[in-house]
Design an enzyme around this catalytic site. Structure first.
Site, mmCIF file in Angstrom:
data_model
loop_
_atom_site.group_PDB
_atom_site.id
_atom_site.type_symbol
_atom_site.label_atom_id
_atom_site.label_comp_id
_atom_site.label_asym_id
_atom_site.label_seq_id
_atom_site.Cartn_x
_atom_site.Cartn_y
_atom_site.Cartn_z
ATOM 1 C CD GLU A 181 -3.128 -0.539 2.329
ATOM 2 O OE1 GLU A 181 -2.642 -0.304 3.084
ATOM 3 O OE2 GLU A 181 -4.181 -1.861 1.756
ATOM 4 C CD GLU A 333 -4.002 -6.315 1.853
ATOM 5 O OE1 GLU A 333 -4.807 -5.472 2.573
ATOM 6 O OE2 GLU A 333 -2.851 -6.454 1.411
HETATM 7 C C1 GLA Z 1 -4.049 -3.135 4.397
HETATM 8 C C2 GLA Z 1 -2.499 -3.341 4.262
HETATM 9 C C3 GLA Z 1 -2.547 -4.776 5.829
HETATM 10 C C4 GLA Z 1 -3.299 -5.280 6.661
HETATM 11 C C5 GLA Z 1 -5.157 -4.816 6.384
HETATM 12 C C6 GLA Z 1 -6.391 -4.805 7.533
HETATM 13 O O1 GLA Z 1 -4.290 -3.299 3.432
HETATM 14 O O2 GLA Z 1 -2.138 -4.085 3.256
HETATM 15 O O3 GLA Z 1 -1.407 -5.302 5.758
HETATM 16 O O4 GLA Z 1 -3.118 -4.171 7.226
HETATM 17 O O5 GLA Z 1 -4.955 -3.263 5.491
HETATM 18 O O6 GLA Z 1 -7.514 -4.541 6.889
#
Ligand code: GLA
Length: 695
Positions: A181, A333
């Protein structure tokens, strides 16, 4: 030719003319689909480093039982992979990857640079970023590295290189995720970055005179005599040219940061291994089109947070992500029921997670991965949703995800080689996002909401809508809509004019064509370089305290938040909508105008319309531009989508409501999930069906 052969030949020819009979070998490879594996995958984010090795087999057995086919792995395991400087330990990771493969699970390896280890940050404190207030980050959280620090970049390159050397030819590693991210913690406001900004401006503007002129720095005595006087903008009140250029540099910094790792991975890895990064939907910390350039495909992290799935917003965000590379993407994710970071971390309803997974596929994703498999027994995210519990046995959601896995696997052939193809493009510009948000003029103006209102109206009428950069090729679209293209320099105006001139239907929304490349006002007034082609312009804009009436071609309703007083100044320019009694200035004045241009048409809608008017405007746009309408008529709360390619077309119906819905099909089709043929589909709450032609 014997009669039967001849008949077959004619049929094949006919179908190929219709575009339905390209054989699979002629279909362009979809970079998100892994040869030899299912075309659409369910996966999970797995952290073997958090568990004793004796546990891995059971984790993977449970994953395999649930038909999970991919794990993302290692993106926060730097301290385990390099416990002290230059001492790498990848054996455990290699064993985890091989064990996963034994369970028919492929691995996507993440570079761990979102979480530098303590030995590094202690030894080299300059690798910790500095925030706007001048405070240096401390160890113990993540994203504490300074992405612009040459020292940090060097360490990032070294770990990425060591990983690529070790796993770049590993047959069970299908791809890479860089960092985690990007933009999570934005930027480091340090001297090095300030100097870099000054040098970056110098190479762009060449002379200070030029910069001073384009930024009108005589205003408030901002004139610069030396490059090193130029600051990094902090706070809310800055020169618009300065802030826009800073955002562009931030994009370059993140892009160089990821390329630093991508280049070294590419040098060692098989070309079959993809490289992606996990974006965050409408996060606007950088220009995602530029950031996507060096990636094989884009991926995003799809979280609902509080409340429940808004299918329009979520569909729009999928389409945004698909537009970053104009290709399929991954949801690398997504939330297994609930998150831990929202206001209220409620759980999604039973069935909602499945509907959400299928929506991703419907909009062009080829993978949906759940974050995460199991919570670490300690650490910041103990409360987050998971697929198995703290005791290592399945959580209630496990069976729903297992159903998704089963279904993806059973219908994957229908999706192989398919993508989303659309007649309609919505333009999304980061320059305009930034320019408007720096000077909103009304706190109520929300660009993503405006984009969503156009999207909702158009997506109801068509099977798909693309969301793309204004600089993308436009010739394949029948309709191109720019809801608020505020920054519209000459080169972009020429690009849009060429599109309309060649027969395209271009629709501009409020605040369009106001700014040049340096975020300065265009002297033509809006829409700037397009005024002549439109045969009209904006006389004055108004931030609204309350809604005002408007009526015309699209019926009667209200405008809200923003309204522009338009003028139709050419004989061919037609007034589509007029304001009713309002603030006196707008009374009886044009609110939307349209004009033929070349073989096409340019339309300008100068206000934020209510939903009913927006729907009617959408209908008008689709009709006027001859856009192909939805192939299946669906009731409210049901979304229809279509993917095509490889000689196939596959339709998806998703019921996002908590009630039964039934859909009549235009003819009998194959219902792949129900495993039958029919011309009617009954969808239970959150029900899904995948359809192909019956013949
Ligand atoms: C983000 C991060 C993950 C985790 C999720 C939890 O997307 O990339 O590592 O922390 O949030 O929702």
């Amino acid at each position: 030719m014997i009669p039967l052969l001849r008949f077959c030949f004619i049929i094949v020819l006919l179908f190929s003319r219709l575009g339905f009979a390209q054989t699979t070998p002629n279909t362009p490879a979809i970079p998100t689909q892994i040869p030899g594996h299912d075309a659409i995958l369910v996966g999970t984010d797995w952290y073997p480093e958090q568990w004793p090795e004796s546990r891995w087999e059971e984790d993977l057995r449970l994953m395999e039982t649930a038909n999970l086919k991919a794990v993302r792995i290692a993106e926060f395991a730097w301290s385990r992979m390099e416990p002290s400087e230059g001492h790498y330990d990848f054996d455990w990771l290699e064993r985890a990857i091989s064990l996963a493969a034994k369970h028919h699970i492929v691995s996507v390896v993440g570079t761990p640079t979102g979480g530098p280890p303590a030995w590094l940050t202690q030894e080299h404190p300059e690798t910790l970023r500095i925030d706007e207030a001048g405070h240096r980050a401390v160890h113990g959280n993540r994203a504490h590295g300074s992405v612009n620090s040459p020292v940090y970049r060097n360490y990032c390159r070294k770990i990425a290189e060591a990983m690529a050397v070790r796993f770049g030819h590993n047959p069970d590693v299908v791809g890479w995720q860089i960092d985690n991210e990007y933009g999570y913690a934005w930027m480091s406001f340090d001297d090095f970055t300030r100097k870099q900004f000054q040098g970056w401006l110098q190479s762009k503007y060449k002379t200070l005179d030029n910069l001073n002129r384009q930024w009108t720095t005589t205003y408030w005595s901002q004139t610069y005599n030396r490059w090193d006087q130029i600051p990094i903008p902090v706070g809310d009140s800055n020169n618009p040219g300065l802030v826009l250029e800073w955002r562009r540099l931030v994009t370059d910094i993140w892009n160089d940061y990821q390329k630093n790792q991508i280049n070294v991975i590419r040098a060692h890895a098989d070309t079959r291994q993809f490289i992606t990064g996990n974006f965050m939907g409408f996060f606007d910390g950088f220009d995602h089109y530029k950031m996507s350039e060096p990636l094989t495909f884009a991926a995003w992290d799809d979280y609902v947070g509080s409340g429940h799935l808004d299918p329009t917003s979520n569909g729009l965000t999928h389409d945004l992500t698909r537009g970053f590379k104009r290709s399929n993407f991954w949801v690398i994710e997504t939330q297994p029921g609930a998150v831990n970071w929202a206001g209220v971390n409620n759980f999604l309803n039973k069935g909602e997670v499945r509907a959400m997974a299928w929506q991703a596929i419907a909009h062009g994703a080829d993978d949906v991965s759940y974050w995460q498999w199991r919570s670490a027994l300690n650490g910041q995210e103990e409360y987050h949703g998971t697929l198995i519990g703290a005791d290592g046995t399945p959580a209630p959601l496990y069976s729903e995800v297992a159903q998704i896995g089963r279904e993806f696997s059973s219908v994957q052939d229908a999706f192989r080689g398919t993508t989303v193809v659309s007649d309609v493009a919505l333009l999304n510009s980061y320059d305009s996002r930034w320019a408007i948000d720096f000077q909103k003029h009304t706190g109520k103006y929300d660009q993503v909401e405006l984009l969503k209102s156009y999207y909702a109206a158009l997506r109801k009428l068509t099977d798909s809508v693309d969301v793309i950069s204004p600089y993308a090729p436009l010739d394949r679209y029948k309709l191109v809509v720019a809801p608020d293209l505020n920054v519209l320099p000459k080169d972009l105006a020429d690009h849009l004019l060429e599109y309309a001139h060649n027969g395209g239907c271009l629709v501009l929304g409020p605040r369009s064509g106001m700014k040049d490349d340096a975020n300065g006002l265009l002297p033509q007034r809006q829409p700037g370089y397009l005024v002549d082609a439109l045969g009209g312009r904006v006389e004055q804009y108004y931030a609204l305290e309350k809604d005002f009436p408007v009526s015309g071609t699209w019926g009667s309703g209200e405008v809200k938040i923003w309204a522009e007083q338009m003028k139709a100044g050419a004989p061919n320019t037609e007034v589509l909508m007029k304001y009713g009694p309002s603030n006196g200035w707008l009374d009886d004045q044009p609110a939307a105008i349209t004009s033929p241009y070349g073989k096409g048409r340019i339309t300008y809608i100068g206000a934020v319309l209510d939903d009913k008017l927006m729907a009617a405007a959408g209908e008008w746009m689709v009709k006027n531009s001859n856009v192909t309408r939805t192939s299946i008529t669906v009731p409210d709360g049901v979304e229809v989508s279509r993917r095509t390619g490889g000689g196939k077309q596959v339709f998806l119906l998703i019921n996002f409501t908590r009630e039964d819905r039934s859909v009549s099909l235009p003819h009998s089709m194959k219902l792949l999930l129900a495993q039958k043929e029919g011309s009617k589909v009954t969808l239970p709450p959150y029900g899904v069906e995948v359809l192909t032609e019956g013949r």
